[in-house]
Design an enzyme around this catalytic site. Structure first.
Site, mmCIF file in Angstrom:
data_model
loop_
_atom_site.group_PDB
_atom_site.id
_atom_site.type_symbol
_atom_site.label_atom_id
_atom_site.label_comp_id
_atom_site.label_asym_id
_atom_site.label_seq_id
_atom_site.Cartn_x
_atom_site.Cartn_y
_atom_site.Cartn_z
ATOM 1 N N HIS A 18 16.757 -6.230 42.345
ATOM 2 C CA HIS A 18 17.449 -5.271 43.210
ATOM 3 C C HIS A 18 18.812 -4.924 42.622
ATOM 4 O O HIS A 18 19.199 -3.752 42.587
ATOM 5 C CB HIS A 18 17.626 -5.857 44.617
ATOM 6 C CG HIS A 18 16.354 -6.058 45.362
ATOM 7 N ND1 HIS A 18 16.123 -5.540 46.619
ATOM 8 C CD2 HIS A 18 15.217 -6.748 45.052
ATOM 9 C CE1 HIS A 18 14.917 -5.886 47.039
ATOM 10 N NE2 HIS A 18 14.354 -6.633 46.101
ATOM 11 N N ASP A 60 20.562 -2.356 51.010
ATOM 12 C CA ASP A 60 19.244 -2.896 50.711
ATOM 13 C C ASP A 60 18.527 -3.197 52.029
ATOM 14 O O ASP A 60 19.014 -2.858 53.116
ATOM 15 C CB ASP A 60 19.407 -4.159 49.861
ATOM 16 C CG ASP A 60 18.260 -4.361 48.887
ATOM 17 O OD1 ASP A 60 17.111 -4.095 49.276
ATOM 18 O OD2 ASP A 60 18.521 -4.786 47.760
#
Length: 449
Positions: free
Chosen positions: A24, A124
């Site tokens: 990520h 996120d």
């Protein structure tokens, strides 16, 4: 003033805050740099240990390092998923949730100053408290989904193996903080005006056009693939030795093996993979992770007896350290990639037209593998339906089909080269980022929150 002399719009002020996993962190960091290179002011939030591991930046991004709170039982210095044992992931979530107050203070200070007030916060999937902080200060939110659109599909009955369904059940269990992963995702997703996905119509024409309807979201923006930049040359140490070994191998003869850093194989499966490589009889470069169930100091401690001596440097090279994956995949000696099918690894492999041998482990990796198998860029290794285990014969069979058997290899290489044209299309990916910026501006101008 006539329209021709109007001034350009002011740069956006954007805060980006990824989850503590390098699968990520790095795509978000690539987005941050692409936004900053367009003149926007980008603050990128993570922890000191992760920030210290970032590659050199190509653009002026403000790195905001919030210290990760101490949690009993979490190893010292463990600030990302690849430094935390899988059975202690709940402790990482607990420490991560401890960033709620520091992030709220950071955002409040930024919003108190009109010159610093963010136009957007890009989050996120797991930051429910960051989404709440954005809502409190009326800063619009966007979510970056670092997965393919295939993740949102509901496959036909029997397509998803039983072991994968059982692992997905973990998403509905509270791993810390009083919320499951699916609840965290839903909380953030519902509060975001825009969802941006690391994909595009060209990469997934069979899935991406339908993803907004599947996710029940009005606007899902394609971000493109955010392919990584070329790696700097490897100058010294074990990495240089590895590259020198590749330099003397015949073109297209080496299988690169790397199964990610988050779910190491148990030692019995390491042995089966090793035996499969030996049975297949192809050259290989293996970035071997320490198994999940033993304490070891080097590769010889965990490989089958005699394997290291029979293969190392002659027709195999094994490293237990970090491997320069982009440099390896870009080397002319590499002919295929045995991968766990993380989105970044798939993009990096196909960026160089490498056909894939696929061993997905968890999360989006199963859908990614099925997507790529459907495009005939490689094969999945045959697995046990119940527990996901594999054996040496399944490994060897997949390797031979992708690396050695001319008829099947030709199909896989040809289709991998088709995907390479998309992965390497710089104009396409820059256009996707430009369109994402335009969506951010449009929502800001309309006062959408």
């Amino acid at each position: 003033m006539d329209a021709g002399s109007s001034s350009p719009p002011p740069p956006l002020r954007i805060v980006i805050f990824p989850w503590l996993a390098f699968g990520h962190l790095l795509p978000y960091l690539e987005l941050a740099q692409r936004l900053a290179s367009r003149g926007h002011h980008v603050s990128f939030v993570s922890t000191p240990g992760n920030v210290a591991r970032f590659p050199p930046l190509r653009a002026a991004v403000d790195l905001v390092a919030l210290p990760l709170p101490h949690v009993d039982g979490l190893p010292d210095g463990a600030e990302s998923t690849n430094t935390v044992p899988h059975d202690k992931m709940g402790l990482l979530f607990a420490a991560f949730d401890g960033l709620a107050a520091p992030f709220a203070e950071f955002l409040a200070a930024a919003c108190a100053d009109d010159r610093r007030r963010p136009d957007w916060v890009i989050l996120d999937c797991f930051h429910h408290w960051a989404a709440a902080a954005g809502g409190e200060h009326k800063v619009p939110l966007a979510m970056l989904l670092p997965t393919a659109a295939a993740m949102a599909e509901t496959p036909a009955a029997g397509v998803v193996p039983r072991y994968e369904l059982e692992r997905k059940a973990q998403f509905h269990i509270d791993h810390g903080g009083g919320m499951s992963i699916s609840q965290r995702f839903a909380f953030v997703f519902e509060r975001c005006a825009i969802a941006a996905m690391r994909s595009c119509d060209e990469w997934e024409p069979e899935f991406f056009p339908h993803v907004a309807a599947r996710l029940r979201k009005h606007l899902v923006v394609p971000l493109g693939l955010l392919p990584p930049p070329p790696s700097p040359s490897v100058a010294a140490g074990d990495d240089a030795m590895m590259m020198r070994w590749l330099d003397v191998q015949p073109p297209g003869s080496v299988l690169y093996v790397a199964l990610g850093s988050e779910v190491p194989l148990p030692v019995a499966q390491v042995h089966e993979l090793a035996h499969g490589l030996e049975l297949a009889g192809t050259r290989f470069l293996w970035a071997l992770r320490k198994p999940s169930d033993v304490v070891v100091s080097d590769a010889g401690d965990i490989l089958p007896p005699g394997f290291h001596e029979r293969t190392h440097t002659q027709w195999g090279f094994i490293t237990m350290g970090w491997a320069p994956q982009i440099s390896i995949l870009g080397h002319a000696a590499v002919g295929a990639f045995l991968t766990h099918c993380g989105q970044s690894s798939i993009i990096e492999g196909l960026l160089f037209g490498r056909p894939l041998i696929m061993l997905p482990m968890f999360g989006d990796q199963g859908p990614n593998a099925r997507l790529m198998e459907g495009k005939k860029v490689g094969l999945q290794v045959t697995r046990d339906e119940d527990d996901g285990s594999f054996d040496r014969h399944g490994v060897a069979s997949a390797i031979r089909a992708v690396m050695l058997e001319e008829e099947t290899r030709g199909v896989f290489v040809g289709n991998a080269m088709k995907m390479q044209r998309i992965a390497a299309d710089k104009e396409l990916h820059e256009r996707c980022v430009d369109e994402f910026v335009q969506q951010l501006r449009s929502h800001t101008a309309n006062g959408t929150e």
